[in-house]
Motif scaffolding. Structure first.
Motif, PDB file in Angstrom:
ATOM      1  N   VAL A 245      -3.098  -2.563   2.907  1.00  0.00           N
ATOM      2  CA  VAL A 245      -1.848  -1.819   2.809  1.00  0.00           C
ATOM      3  C   VAL A 245      -0.862  -2.424   3.803  1.00  0.00           C
ATOM      4  CG1 VAL A 245      -0.701   0.406   3.094  1.00  0.00           C
ATOM      5  CG2 VAL A 245      -2.986   0.302   2.067  1.00  0.00           C
ATOM      6  N   ILE A 246       0.321  -2.773   3.311  1.00  0.00           N
ATOM      7  CA  ILE A 246       1.350  -3.386   4.146  1.00  0.00           C
ATOM      8  C   ILE A 246       2.526  -2.413   4.269  1.00  0.00           C
ATOM      9  CG2 ILE A 246       2.938  -5.332   4.417  1.00  0.00           C
ATOM     10  CD1 ILE A 246       0.049  -6.189   4.580  1.00  0.00           C
ATOM     11  N   PRO A 247       2.900  -2.010   5.482  1.00  0.00           N
ATOM     12  CA  PRO A 247       4.046  -1.114   5.635  1.00  0.00           C
ATOM     13  C   PRO A 247       5.348  -1.819   5.267  1.00  0.00           C
ATOM     14  CG  PRO A 247       3.327  -1.881   7.775  1.00  0.00           C
ATOM     15  CD  PRO A 247       2.315  -2.378   6.784  1.00  0.00           C
ATOM     16  N   HIS A 248       6.364  -1.028   5.038  1.00  0.00           N
ATOM     17  CA  HIS A 248       7.671  -1.569   4.672  1.00  0.00           C
ATOM     18  C   HIS A 248       8.220  -2.448   5.796  1.00  0.00           C
ATOM     19  CE1 HIS A 248      11.761  -1.897   3.192  1.00  0.00           C
ATOM     20  NE2 HIS A 248      12.201  -1.452   4.359  1.00  0.00           N
ATOM     21  N   LEU A 249       8.703  -3.630   5.411  1.00  0.00           N
ATOM     22  CA  LEU A 249       9.333  -4.544   6.367  1.00  0.00           C
ATOM     23  C   LEU A 249      10.826  -4.635   6.070  1.00  0.00           C
ATOM     24  CD1 LEU A 249       6.848  -7.550   6.609  1.00  0.00           C
ATOM     25  CD2 LEU A 249       7.589  -6.105   8.494  1.00  0.00           C
TER      26      LEU A 249
ATOM     27  N   MET B  31       4.937   1.339   0.287  1.00  0.00           N
ATOM     28  CA  MET B  31       4.021   0.417   0.957  1.00  0.00           C
ATOM     29  C   MET B  31       3.234  -0.380  -0.086  1.00  0.00           C
ATOM     30  SD  MET B  31       2.454   2.964   3.886  1.00  0.00           S
ATOM     31  CE  MET B  31       1.543   1.689   4.745  1.00  0.00           C
ATOM     32  N   PRO B  32       3.301  -1.710  -0.036  1.00  0.00           N
ATOM     33  CA  PRO B  32       2.481  -2.498  -0.941  1.00  0.00           C
ATOM     34  C   PRO B  32       0.989  -2.215  -0.724  1.00  0.00           C
ATOM     35  CG  PRO B  32       4.167  -3.857   0.068  1.00  0.00           C
ATOM     36  CD  PRO B  32       4.204  -2.549   0.776  1.00  0.00           C
ATOM     37  N   PHE B  33       0.289  -2.018  -1.805  1.00  0.00           N
ATOM     38  CA  PHE B  33      -1.159  -1.771  -1.785  1.00  0.00           C
ATOM     39  C   PHE B  33      -1.819  -2.891  -2.571  1.00  0.00           C
ATOM     40  CE2 PHE B  33      -4.947   0.114  -3.847  1.00  0.00           C
ATOM     41  CZ  PHE B  33      -5.679   0.420  -2.712  1.00  0.00           C
ATOM     42  N   ILE B  34      -2.666  -3.673  -1.894  1.00  0.00           N
ATOM     43  CA  ILE B  34      -3.259  -4.851  -2.516  1.00  0.00           C
ATOM     44  C   ILE B  34      -4.767  -4.680  -2.598  1.00  0.00           C
ATOM     45  CG2 ILE B  34      -3.586  -7.352  -2.347  1.00  0.00           C
ATOM     46  CD1 ILE B  34      -0.828  -5.972  -0.293  1.00  0.00           C
ATOM     47  N   GLN B  35      -5.318  -4.844  -3.795  1.00  0.00           N
ATOM     48  CA  GLN B  35      -6.756  -4.884  -3.993  1.00  0.00           C
ATOM     49  C   GLN B  35      -7.127  -6.308  -4.389  1.00  0.00           C
ATOM     50  OE1 GLN B  35      -8.265  -1.208  -6.185  1.00  0.00           O
ATOM     51  NE2 GLN B  35      -6.132  -1.270  -6.857  1.00  0.00           N
ATOM     52  N   THR B  36      -8.009  -6.925  -3.624  1.00  0.00           N
ATOM     53  CA  THR B  36      -8.296  -8.323  -3.911  1.00  0.00           C
ATOM     54  C   THR B  36      -9.765  -8.643  -3.675  1.00  0.00           C
ATOM     55  OG1 THR B  36      -7.584 -10.598  -3.470  1.00  0.00           O
ATOM     56  CG2 THR B  36      -7.766  -9.145  -1.579  1.00  0.00           C
ATOM     57  N   SER B  37     -10.217  -9.664  -4.356  1.00  0.00           N
ATOM     58  CA  SER B  37     -11.560 -10.203  -4.165  1.00  0.00           C
ATOM     59  C   SER B  37     -11.420 -11.574  -3.522  1.00  0.00           C
ATOM     60  CB  SER B  37     -12.280 -10.313  -5.511  1.00  0.00           C
ATOM     61  OG  SER B  37     -13.551 -10.923  -5.356  1.00  0.00           O
TER      62      SER B  37
ATOM     63  N   GLY C  65       4.094   1.802  11.348  1.00  0.00           N
ATOM     64  CA  GLY C  65       4.370   0.404  11.039  1.00  0.00           C
ATOM     65  C   GLY C  65       3.163  -0.492  11.169  1.00  0.00           C
ATOM     66  N   VAL C  66       1.981   0.042  10.828  1.00  0.00           N
ATOM     67  CA  VAL C  66       0.725  -0.679  10.987  1.00  0.00           C
ATOM     68  C   VAL C  66       0.159  -1.049   9.618  1.00  0.00           C
ATOM     69  CG1 VAL C  66      -1.644  -0.546  11.869  1.00  0.00           C
ATOM     70  CG2 VAL C  66       0.215   0.525  13.140  1.00  0.00           C
ATOM     71  N   ALA C  67      -0.275  -2.294   9.458  1.00  0.00           N
ATOM     72  CA  ALA C  67      -0.977  -2.710   8.250  1.00  0.00           C
ATOM     73  C   ALA C  67      -2.432  -2.249   8.318  1.00  0.00           C
ATOM     74  CB  ALA C  67      -0.910  -4.222   8.094  1.00  0.00           C
ATOM     75  N   LEU C  68      -3.012  -1.985   7.160  1.00  0.00           N
ATOM     76  CA  LEU C  68      -4.404  -1.559   7.065  1.00  0.00           C
ATOM     77  C   LEU C  68      -5.208  -2.604   6.305  1.00  0.00           C
ATOM     78  CD1 LEU C  68      -3.816   2.147   5.969  1.00  0.00           C
ATOM     79  CD2 LEU C  68      -4.102   1.284   8.304  1.00  0.00           C
ATOM     80  N   VAL C  69      -6.364  -2.948   6.837  1.00  0.00           N
ATOM     81  CA  VAL C  69      -7.306  -3.826   6.145  1.00  0.00           C
ATOM     82  C   VAL C  69      -8.622  -3.076   6.016  1.00  0.00           C
ATOM     83  CG1 VAL C  69      -8.618  -5.972   6.238  1.00  0.00           C
ATOM     84  CG2 VAL C  69      -6.225  -5.944   6.963  1.00  0.00           C
ATOM     85  N   MET C  70      -9.075  -2.894   4.779  1.00  0.00           N
ATOM     86  CA  MET C  70     -10.272  -2.099   4.507  1.00  0.00           C
ATOM     87  C   MET C  70     -11.301  -2.968   3.791  1.00  0.00           C
ATOM     88  SD  MET C  70      -8.025   1.216   3.415  1.00  0.00           S
ATOM     89  CE  MET C  70      -6.672   0.120   2.935  1.00  0.00           C
ATOM     90  N   PRO C  71     -12.281  -3.488   4.517  1.00  0.00           N
ATOM     91  CA  PRO C  71     -13.288  -4.367   3.924  1.00  0.00           C
ATOM     92  C   PRO C  71     -14.454  -3.585   3.327  1.00  0.00           C
ATOM     93  CG  PRO C  71     -13.618  -4.261   6.277  1.00  0.00           C
ATOM     94  CD  PRO C  71     -12.415  -3.393   5.980  1.00  0.00           C
ATOM     95  N   ARG C  72     -15.170  -4.246   2.456  1.00  0.00           N
ATOM     96  CA  ARG C  72     -16.413  -3.705   1.910  1.00  0.00           C
ATOM     97  C   ARG C  72     -17.576  -4.275   2.702  1.00  0.00           C
ATOM     98  NH1 ARG C  72     -18.771  -4.631  -4.269  1.00  0.00           N
ATOM     99  NH2 ARG C  72     -20.875  -3.851  -3.812  1.00  0.00           N
ATOM    100  N   ALA C  73     -18.468  -3.396   3.155  1.00  0.00           N
ATOM    101  CA  ALA C  73     -19.617  -3.855   3.937  1.00  0.00           C
ATOM    102  C   ALA C  73     -20.932  -3.269   3.430  1.00  0.00           C
ATOM    103  CB  ALA C  73     -19.429  -3.520   5.414  1.00  0.00           C
ATOM    104  N   ASP C  74     -20.898  -2.615   2.259  1.00  0.00           N
ATOM    105  CA  ASP C  74     -22.106  -2.054   1.653  1.00  0.00           C
ATOM    106  C   ASP C  74     -22.832  -1.141   2.652  1.00  0.00           C
ATOM    107  OD1 ASP C  74     -21.608  -3.386  -0.824  1.00  0.00           O
ATOM    108  OD2 ASP C  74     -22.255  -5.242   0.130  1.00  0.00           O
TER     109      ASP C  74
END
Length: 253
Positions: free
Chosen positions: A22-26, A1-7, A67-76
């Motif tokens: 996190v993007i599941p395998h396509l 699964m691709p794991f992306i850390q971005t600003s 088969g679900v993508a994950l989006v994890m935001p920062r909210a302090d």
């Protein structure tokens, strides 16, 4: 699964912020057809950040099986609120972030493909998003959520000095406001248009009584909540177990 850390720069917050994705395998065919993935927004707790879900749990593995993508935001420490003194985190999470991530990643914007969940402060945030924006989420889950926010602000609460006022403003005006989940429940019931709700809490958790209060108010409002309780404290061993059960419950296509 691709794991992306971005600003990325948030116009709503007026500053850069971080997300992990996190993007599941396509399969190759889905890639060629530009398939859009269902997405689960995962909200962190007070004192945590956007990295804690992947550092402390096996959520990547659970999401891959669905088969679900994950989006994890920062909210302090915002309580996912448009703060009285601070950032407009509720607006950022509910409006700007979905636009940004669907532009950057192969994520569906359909309601039936969009879910939100969180632990502790994040459980409160997840249910607030579900109750205030029911047209955007098919399901929401709270794991040991701080769901009775009025009781928490007015009792032992873990806030730093003056922090609750900076987030919510005058504590006397919190009850009945758009940040009071208990007040939002009857309004949601009358709308007849509500995401599916999953709620769990450990019986040894300091937020257990607040979870029982929320459940009673939901039942009084005529709302059905998939509720589970079992021995457990306010810690990741319990949340990892429940995250797996939550993912099994999630109404994915």
């Amino acid at each position: 699964m691709p794991f992306i850390q971005t600003s990325l720069f948030s116009e709503t917050l007026g500053m850069p912020t971080e997300i992990n994705v996190v993007i599941p395998h396509l399969p190759d065919g889905d890639i060629r057809n530009k398939a859009k993935l269902p997405v689960l927004y995962l909200l962190h707790g007070l004192g945590g950040d956007h990295k804690e879900w992947t550092r402390q749990s096996s959520i990547e593995r659970y999401a891959e099986s669905k088969g679900v993508a994950l989006v994890m935001p920062r909210a302090d420490r915002s309580y996912y609120t448009d703060m009285k003194q601070g950032g407009a985190y509720f607006t950022y999470l509910s409006e700007e972030l979905p636009e940004l991530v669907s532009y950057l990643f192969p994520l569906s914007r359909r309601r039936e493909d969009t879910f939100v969940a969180g632990i502790s402060m994040g459980g409160y945030g997840a249910f607030k998003l579900a109750l205030r924006c029911p047209e955007r989420y098919a399901a929401a889950a709270s794991l040991s959520g701080a769901l009775d926010i009025v009781g928490r602000v007015n009792g032992p609460n873990g806030f730093q000095p003056g922090e609750a006022e900076r987030i919510f403003g005058d504590p006397g005006r919190l009850q009945g406001s758009g940040d009071d989940l208990l007040a939002l429940l009857p309004k949601a019931a009358k709308s007849g248009f509500l995401p599916r709700l999953y709620q769990c809490c450990g019986t040894e958790d300091f937020l257990y009584e607040g979870n029982r209060i929320f459940l009673r108010h939901a039942e009084q409002a005529g709302l059905k909540v998939a509720y589970e309780e079992s021995p457990g404290e306010h810690e990741w061993g319990y949340w990892d177990r429940q995250a797996r059960r939550m993912m099994e419950w999630l109404p994915c296509r």
